[in-house]
Every structure is written in structure tokens, then in C-alpha cells.
Write a protein that holds these residues in place. Structure first.
Motif, short mmCIF file in Angstrom:
data_model
loop_
_atom_site.label_atom_id
_atom_site.label_comp_id
_atom_site.label_asym_id
_atom_site.label_seq_id
_atom_site.Cartn_x
_atom_site.Cartn_y
_atom_site.Cartn_z
N VAL A 126 -18.98 5.12 -42.62
CA VAL A 126 -20.16 4.23 -42.66
C VAL A 126 -20.08 3.01 -41.82
CG1 VAL A 126 -21.49 2.84 -44.29
CG2 VAL A 126 -20.99 5.08 -45.19
N PHE A 127 -18.89 2.63 -41.79
CA PHE A 127 -18.66 1.30 -41.10
C PHE A 127 -18.92 1.72 -39.44
CE2 PHE A 127 -15.61 -0.69 -37.85
CZ PHE A 127 -16.03 -2.15 -38.22
N PHE A 128 -18.29 3.04 -38.79
CA PHE A 128 -18.62 3.44 -37.56
C PHE A 128 -20.03 3.62 -37.28
CE2 PHE A 128 -14.06 3.76 -37.26
CZ PHE A 128 -13.79 3.12 -36.53
N LEU A 129 -20.79 4.10 -38.39
CA LEU A 129 -22.08 4.34 -38.35
C LEU A 129 -22.93 3.01 -38.02
CD1 LEU A 129 -24.58 6.30 -38.54
CD2 LEU A 129 -24.47 5.93 -40.84
N ALA A 130 -22.63 2.03 -38.98
CA ALA A 130 -23.50 0.95 -38.76
C ALA A 130 -23.14 0.23 -37.48
CB ALA A 130 -23.12 -0.22 -40.06
N HIS A 185 -25.06 -1.55 -32.22
CA HIS A 185 -24.86 -1.36 -30.69
C HIS A 185 -26.12 -0.70 -30.10
CE1 HIS A 185 -23.21 0.28 -26.87
NE2 HIS A 185 -22.81 -0.85 -26.91
N ARG A 186 -26.72 0.11 -30.72
CA ARG A 186 -27.95 1.27 -30.28
C ARG A 186 -28.98 0.03 -30.06
NH1 ARG A 186 -31.48 2.80 -28.32
NH2 ARG A 186 -32.22 4.81 -27.93
N TYR A 187 -29.43 -0.58 -31.16
CA TYR A 187 -30.58 -1.39 -31.22
C TYR A 187 -30.47 -2.93 -31.01
CZ TYR A 187 -32.40 2.84 -33.15
OH TYR A 187 -32.92 4.11 -33.34
N GLY A 188 -29.17 -3.32 -30.88
CA GLY A 188 -28.71 -4.69 -30.69
C GLY A 188 -28.11 -4.98 -29.40
N ASP A 189 -27.87 -6.32 -28.88
CA ASP A 189 -27.32 -6.70 -27.49
C ASP A 189 -26.18 -7.49 -28.15
OD1 ASP A 189 -26.69 -7.50 -25.00
OD2 ASP A 189 -28.65 -7.52 -24.39
N PHE A 190 -24.83 -7.12 -27.83
CA PHE A 190 -23.79 -7.71 -27.98
C PHE A 190 -23.57 -8.90 -27.10
CE2 PHE A 190 -21.49 -4.06 -30.82
CZ PHE A 190 -22.36 -4.28 -31.69
N LYS A 191 -24.06 -8.74 -26.07
CA LYS A 191 -23.69 -9.78 -24.95
C LYS A 191 -24.73 -10.99 -24.94
CE LYS A 191 -22.46 -6.48 -21.36
NZ LYS A 191 -22.67 -5.81 -19.98
N LYS A 192 -25.72 -10.81 -25.76
CA LYS A 192 -26.88 -11.81 -25.80
C LYS A 192 -26.77 -12.88 -27.17
CE LYS A 192 -30.20 -10.28 -22.63
NZ LYS A 192 -31.40 -9.73 -22.45
N HIS A 200 -24.86 -14.33 -30.82
CA HIS A 200 -23.51 -14.85 -30.98
C HIS A 200 -22.82 -14.02 -31.97
CE1 HIS A 200 -21.00 -18.21 -32.96
NE2 HIS A 200 -21.47 -18.77 -31.78
N ARG A 201 -21.43 -14.46 -31.72
CA ARG A 201 -20.46 -13.41 -32.57
C ARG A 201 -20.73 -13.62 -34.02
NH1 ARG A 201 -14.72 -14.35 -29.39
NH2 ARG A 201 -15.36 -13.44 -27.41
N LEU A 202 -20.92 -15.00 -34.63
CA LEU A 202 -21.25 -14.95 -35.95
C LEU A 202 -22.31 -14.07 -36.33
CD1 LEU A 202 -20.28 -16.50 -38.63
CD2 LEU A 202 -21.46 -18.37 -37.86
N VAL A 203 -23.57 -13.98 -35.69
CA VAL A 203 -24.62 -13.43 -35.90
C VAL A 203 -24.30 -11.78 -35.91
CG1 VAL A 203 -26.95 -12.74 -35.16
CG2 VAL A 203 -26.10 -15.35 -35.00
N ILE A 204 -23.75 -11.34 -35.02
CA ILE A 204 -23.05 -9.94 -34.92
C ILE A 204 -22.44 -9.54 -36.12
CG2 ILE A 204 -21.89 -8.31 -33.50
CD1 ILE A 204 -22.68 -9.81 -31.25
#
Length: 674
Positions: free
Chosen positions: A13-17, A22-29, A31-35
Motif C-alpha cells: 500500500v505504501f508503494f501504491l500511494a 507521483h503520477r498525479y502530483g509534481d514532486f519538483k514543484k 514543498h517536501r513537507l506538503v509531499i
């Protein structure tokens, strides 16, 4: 295998989430706390859905052991051996699940009610200091906190004034959980009533290519209006930012606030306002009136909102264009004699080589034109059957003698044969179907009007699972049996503290789903919105036909633009292949010629350009290339130009075009596309 299944599912479940984020978000844009906070919220939400079937199978096994140990054998006066109770492969030892559910539930509640709403409001706040952002976030979340505290306070008063109860910490905890579940169940039934009908119907209509294409044209016409409003709103806000930026100079105390606002603006606007900035100048507060910090905070918030809205409409427009082009390609390829699927435009994303090897144009034609419509019809029938079972069970799950809930009947039949695999699969598919109906409704309704509220996932999942346990009679409050409850139910506390909730709201309110399903089936909500002036897709409406024709024309124009872009790219590619190995002197001559032409057009243009002009995202250079590659004019058409904003350059662009077209030079013509 003791506890191994739990560990495997936790990792899966962790890797699924993580994959979905990663599919519907943007890690580069982001903030790490938000991610991290969002990943944790999704992870806990998925854990409840995936682990609850294991809790059900473990509870059934524990009930079997208690029943065997408490009943003496009829022969030899000994107790029945435990061989009748087969241990499930996913058995979880006692004591693990209560702790697990307690951590998952309270962490998810903290995230969805306190942390995530606060972070969301903090990011959208227009304040320039941490204190100001925190204050704004608390005020904006007062509505969320107020609704929860209102329900909690009503329950607390009921228990306090009731002489039959002594208010204790466990009861106070139960009141808090009941308030959250009541809020979630109220919204859950409303969303479920829409999704149970709309999900099967949308898949059935998915087999009708003509219906989908007409609906896509309709959406394009409506989205164009919203897109134009977002662009105009952004232009107006950027104009205010420009005026503020020009009035507040570099030595002004509020200049830092202005710089913060400029960083939130799109890049093209930042460049324009940066070019138009004057040199360092002194300011005089007695002669000039400057905006206050409060007005800058308001402007900052407007910039954030307008930029987000503009980006959202742009993304929705691109998705809608791809869908329209795909449906038009399907309609065109259905009559293909070669039975090979041909795309009008090549995919912008690189395709997997393995998929390209197996998913050939022939296979794609058979799937898209023949098999997919029938697959959608069969899937729609299966989903409709599930919907009927859910509606029936929601209306009859309170009946224990006889058992009328079909989900309870299925689970009890499997319990007699100790078919734990079937029990877990049936539980998972049922929860998954309910989740699809609820969460898809959130995307269909809320995302079309507001921003995507992923916070509802954590708020709706616990009451959804509690409602599922009631449908299967695994909740002792519903079954009225003195049996061992599931570990998930045990952390919810005894709802007998609030009898009117346990025996009233939780039982009779879900019956409202029948009325909602009937209203959705006859599209009563759509018809009401259409009467109020909110245009909805209705086949028998004249306004719908007009919007379909308008959307069809918009899609046709966008297709022509993309075709011209691809033709220009092909010409650039051919130019590079043909003249890419020429000596540097030739290239330098071409560059020098273009520079002379550029200076010639600038010196012969006496029209002064304003400091701030509206643009549709295309530079003057691209506009000139399109003019050189223009198609023959159709004077019988409604409009000469596909894009009305292309003529914003006025006489400047026409003079430039006349200057270039008067000198025929093939090298310069090719260079204009490079």
C-alpha cells in the motif's frame, strides 16, 4: 504466516500511494513537507481499505474459537477440538489490530481535520509573514472546525444532561468519533446516491462514440468560456500588479512585499514588468499615494488564486483536446478498410517499446473499434448489478431475522465453509466499489466547480468502512448479537452512549440513497440546473445543440493550429537534414540577414508599443511564421482568423509581413521556421 500478510500489505500500500502521488502530483514543484503530509494521508486512507478485509477474516476465526470453547461436546463429555475452525492464511495475532487501527485512525483524523486544511490555507494565504499566514489559515478553517465542534457540542450536551450516563474519558472519545462519523456519513450518502447510478451509466454511454463526441464538444464550448474568464481575470490582476510595481520603487518599505507578489506571477509577465521597470527613484509620501500592506495582502491572494485558476483551465483544456482528437480518430478509423488504427497526431509522450511491440496498429484498431464498446457494455451491466445490491442492502441491513442484506448473506455463507479467500475478496471488492462511487463523485462534482479536495478522502473513508461493516452485519450495533466485534469497530467505541445515533441516524439515514438514486437516474439535478441558467448537457435542448456546434468549431480550429505546428516542425527537421552540414559562413549570413530584417522592421515601425500588452502565449515571431504559412482565405466562413488574438499586433505585424513578403528569398523563408 502469522502477521506476514499484514506486513506485505503495509509495504504494498505504501508503494501504491507513492506511485499514485507521483503520477498525479509534481514532486519538483511542491514543498517536501506538503509531499510527506499528502503521502501519509493517502497511505493511511488506502491502509484502511486494504487491511479491513484481513480484520474481518481474523474476527470470523476468533468468533469460531470462542463458540467452540464455550460449547461442550455431546460425546465423551469433552470439548470439541479446534480442528473445525480453520485458521486463515492472513491471520493476525490478537493485540496487533487494535493498536494498528488506533494509530491509523487518529493519525488520519489529525491530518484531515487539522494539519492538511491548515497547510492548504497557509499556502493560499496572501500574507507576507508567518504570523499573518497562520492567522489567515485559522480564520479560513473556522468553518471546518465550526461544523465539527457544533456536532460534537450537541452530542456532549446530550450526554451531560442525560442522568443515565456518567461522562468519562472513553465516552468523550466515543462522542468525538461519533461526531466525525456523522459528518462523514451525511456527505457519504449524498455522494453515494449519485455515484451508484452515474458510474454504470457513464460506462454504458462510453460505448456510444457519437454520444461521447457530442458531449466532448459541449464541454469544450463551456470550458472555453471559463478559460476566457480565467485569462481575462489574470490579465486584470497582472495589470494591477504592474501599476503597484511601478508606483512602489526599490527604496520603499513595501518593496519586499511587491517582489514576493512578482515571484508568484507567470514568467512571461515577470519578464515584461521587469523590462518596464524604471531605474532607482526616490519616493515622496506627501506627493504620491501608495497602497497599504493590507491591500497588498489582498492583491497577493488574488494573484495566487488567478494563477491557479488559469493553470487549471489550461490543463483541463489540453486534456479535453486530447479526448476530442482521440474520439474523432476512432470515428474516422471505424470505416478503415486496412483495419489499422491511424492517429491524426503523434503522442507527445514517449511510448514504451514493449507496449509498441504488442499493441500494434492492428491490435489497437480491433480494441478501439470493435472490442472496447462491448467491454464497456458488459462492465456497465456488472456495475449496475453491484449498484442494485448496494441499494437493496442499504435499505435492509437493519433486519437481522431474516437477514435481508445480500452482503451479509454472502459473508455468512462463506463463514460456514471457512472460505476466507472468498470473504476477503468479497470485502475488498465491495469496499473498492463503494470507494469508486464516492470518490469519483468527488472528482466529477467538486473538481468541476472547486479545487480538488483530497482531504475528503480521509474524512469519508472511516465512515464508509463503518457503513460496510453494517451492511455485512459485522458491526454488533447493527446485528444486535453478543459476539466479538472487529478490531476496527472496537476502537470506535460503543455507540450505545448515543442511542439516537446508533438506533436512528446510522440505520435510517442511509435509506435516503434510494431517493437520490431515483433523482440521479431521471437527471433531476441536471434539469434543475439547466432551468436556473447553468447549461447542462441535455440531448433535447436547443441550447445544447448550439453549444455542440460551437465546440465542434473550436476543436476544428485547434486541430488546424496543431497541424500547422507539426508542419512547421517537419520543415525545420527537413531543413536541418538538408542544410545542417553547410559551412558556418552560410549560417552566419542567414543570421546576419535576419538581423538586418529585424532592425529594418523596427526602424520602420512608428507605432509605440504599450508597456503592458495582452498576449495569448505566442510571440510575434511565431505569429509572423503563421502568416507566412497561412491557408487561403475563405470569405464565406464566419471568421477569417481562427484565433482572434492573433491580430493584436495590428499594423505592426502586417507591415512586417509586407516587408518580408516583398523580397522573395528561399533561404530566409526556410530560416523563419528554424
Amino acid at each position: 504466516m502469522s502477521g506476514a500478510a499484514l506486513g506485505l500489505e503495509i509495504v504494498f500500500v505504501f508503494f501504491l500511494a507513492l506511485f499514485l502521488l507521483h503520477r498525479y502530483g509534481d514532486f519538483k514543484k511542491q514543498h517536501r513537507l506538503v509531499i510527506i503530509a499528502t503521502l501519509l494521508a493517502w497511505y493511511l486512507c488506502f491502509l484502511i481499505v486494504f487491511i479491513l478485509p484481513l480484520d474481518v477474516s481474523t474476527t470470523i476465526y476468533n468468533r469460531c474459537k470462542l463458540a467452540v470453547n464455550s460449547s461442550p461436546a455431546e460425546s465423551n463429555g469433552s470439548y470439541v477440538t479446534l480442528q473445525k475452525c480453520f485458521k486463515p492464511w492472513s491471520y493476525i495475532p490478537n493485540g496487533i489490530m487494535p493498536i494498528f487501527w488506533r494509530v491509523v485512525y487518529w493519525t488520519s483524523q489529525f491530518l484531515t481535520w487539522i494539519l492538511l486544511p491548515f497547510m492548504q490555507s497557509y499556502a493560499r494565504s496572501g500574507g507576507f509573514s508567518i504570523t499573518g499566514k497562520i492567522k489567515t489559515a485559522l480564520i479560513e478553517n473556522a468553518i471546518y472546525y465550526g461544523t465539527y465542534l457544533l456536532i460534537f457540542g450537541a452530542f456532549l450536551i446530550y450526554v451531560a444532561v442525560n442522568p443515565n450516563f456518567n461522562l468519562q474519558w472513553n465516552q468523550l472519545q466515543t462522542i468525538g468519533i461519533a461526531a466525525a462519523n456523522t459528518w462523514g456519513l451525511f456527505l457519504l450518502v449524498l455522494l453515494l446516491g449519485y455515484g451508484l447510478v452515474e458510474i454504470p451509466r457513464s460506462h454504458w454511454n462510453g460505448a456510444k462514440r457519437g454520444y461521447l463526441l457530442m458531449k466532448t464538444y459541449f464541454k469544450a464550448a463551456k470550458l472555453t468560456t471559463e478559460k476566457a474568464d480565467a485569462e481575462e481575470n489574470l490579465e486584470d490582476i497582472m495589470e494591477e500588479v504592474r501599476k503597484v510595481s511601478e508606483s512602489i520603487k526599490y527604496n520603499h518599505p513595501l518593496r519586499k512585499c511587491v517582489d514576493t507578489i512578482l515571484k508568484k506571477c507567470p514568467t512571461e509577465y515577470q519578464e515584461r514588468m521587469g523590462r518596464n521597470m524604471d531605474d532607482y527613484e526616490d519616493f515622496d509620501e506627501r506627493q504620491n499615494s501608495y497602497p497599504s500592506e493590507k491591500s497588498l495582502v489582498k492583491l497577493h491572494k488574488q494573484v495566487i488564486y488567478s494563477v491557479q485558476r488559469h493553470r487549471r483551465t489550461q490543463v483541463q483544456w489540453q486534456i479535453l483536446l486530447e479526448q476530442a482528437f482521440y474520439l474523432e480518430d476512432v470515428a474516422k478509423n471505424e470505416t478503415s478498410a486496412t483495419r489499422q488504427f491511424v492517429h491524426t497526431f503523434h503522442s507527445q509522450e514517449p511510448e514504451n517499446k514493449i507496449i509498441q511491440y504488442f499493441y500494434t496498429p492492428t491490435v489497437e484498431w480491433y480494441w478501439e473499434c470493435l472490442l472496447r464498446p462491448w467491454f464497456y457494455r458488459v462492465l456497465a451491466v456488472v456495475l449496475a448489478t453491484f449498484s442494485v445490491i448496494v441499494v437493496w442492502s442499504e435499505c435492509t441491513f437493519f433486519s437481522t431475522k431474516p437477514v435481508l442484506s445480500l452482503f451479509a448473506v454472502f459473508i455468512q455463507l462463506a463463514e460456514k465453509t471457512y472460505n476466507y479467500i472468498y470473504i476477503e475478496m468479497a470485502c475488498f471488492l465491495t469496499i473498492f466499489f463503494l470507494s469508486i462511487c464516492v470518490y469519483s463523485t468527488v472528482f466529477r462534482i467538486l473538481c468541476g466547480i472547486y479545487f480538488a479536495d483530497f482531504l475528503l478522502f480521509c474524512r469519508l473513508t472511516p465512515p464508509l468502512c463503518l457503513n460496510f461493516l453494517g451492511l455485512t452485519h459485522m458491526d454488533a450495533t447493527i446485528s444486535h448479537k453478543n459476539t466479538q466485534p472487529t478490531a476496527y469497530t472496537s476502537i470506535m467505541g460503543s455507540m450505545r452512549v448515543l442511542s439516537f445515533i446508533a438506533d436512528g441516524f446510522y440505520i435510517y439515514y442511509p435509506m435516503l440513497v434510494v431517493i437520490l438514486c431515483i433523482a440521479t437516474y431521471f437527471s433531476l439535478g441536471t434539469r434543475c440546473l439547466n432551468l436556473l441558467g447553468f447549461q447542462q448537457f441535455m440531448g433535447d435542448s436547443e441550447m445544447t445543440s448550439d453549444l455542440i456546434d460551437e465546440g465542434k468549431e473550436l476543436i476544428r480550429r485547434e486541430k488546424r493550429k496543431r497541424q500547422r505546428q507539426e508542419e512547421g516542425e517537419n520543415r525545420r527537421r527537413e531543413w536541418k537534414e538538408r542544410y545542417g552540414n553547410r559551412d558556418d559562413s552560410t549560417r552566419n549570413r542567414v543570421v546576419h540577414t535576419d538581423q538586418k530584417e529585424s532592425s529594418f522592421s523596427e526602424t520602420n515601425t512608428n507605432r509605440p508599443l504599450s508597456k503592458y500588452t495582452r498576449s495569448n502565449g505566442r510571440t510575434e515571431r511565431d505569429t509572423i511564421e503563421l502568416l507566412q504559412d497561412a491557408e487561403p482565405l475563405d470569405f464565406n466562413a464566419d471568421s477569417i482568423n481562427d484565433d482572434p488574438l492573433e491580430l493584436d499586433l495590428g499594423s505592426y505585424s502586417l507591415h512586417y509581413f509586407s516587408a518580408r513578403s516583398s523580397i522573395p528569398n528561399p533561404i530566409k523563408d526556410h530560416k523563419s521556421f528554424c
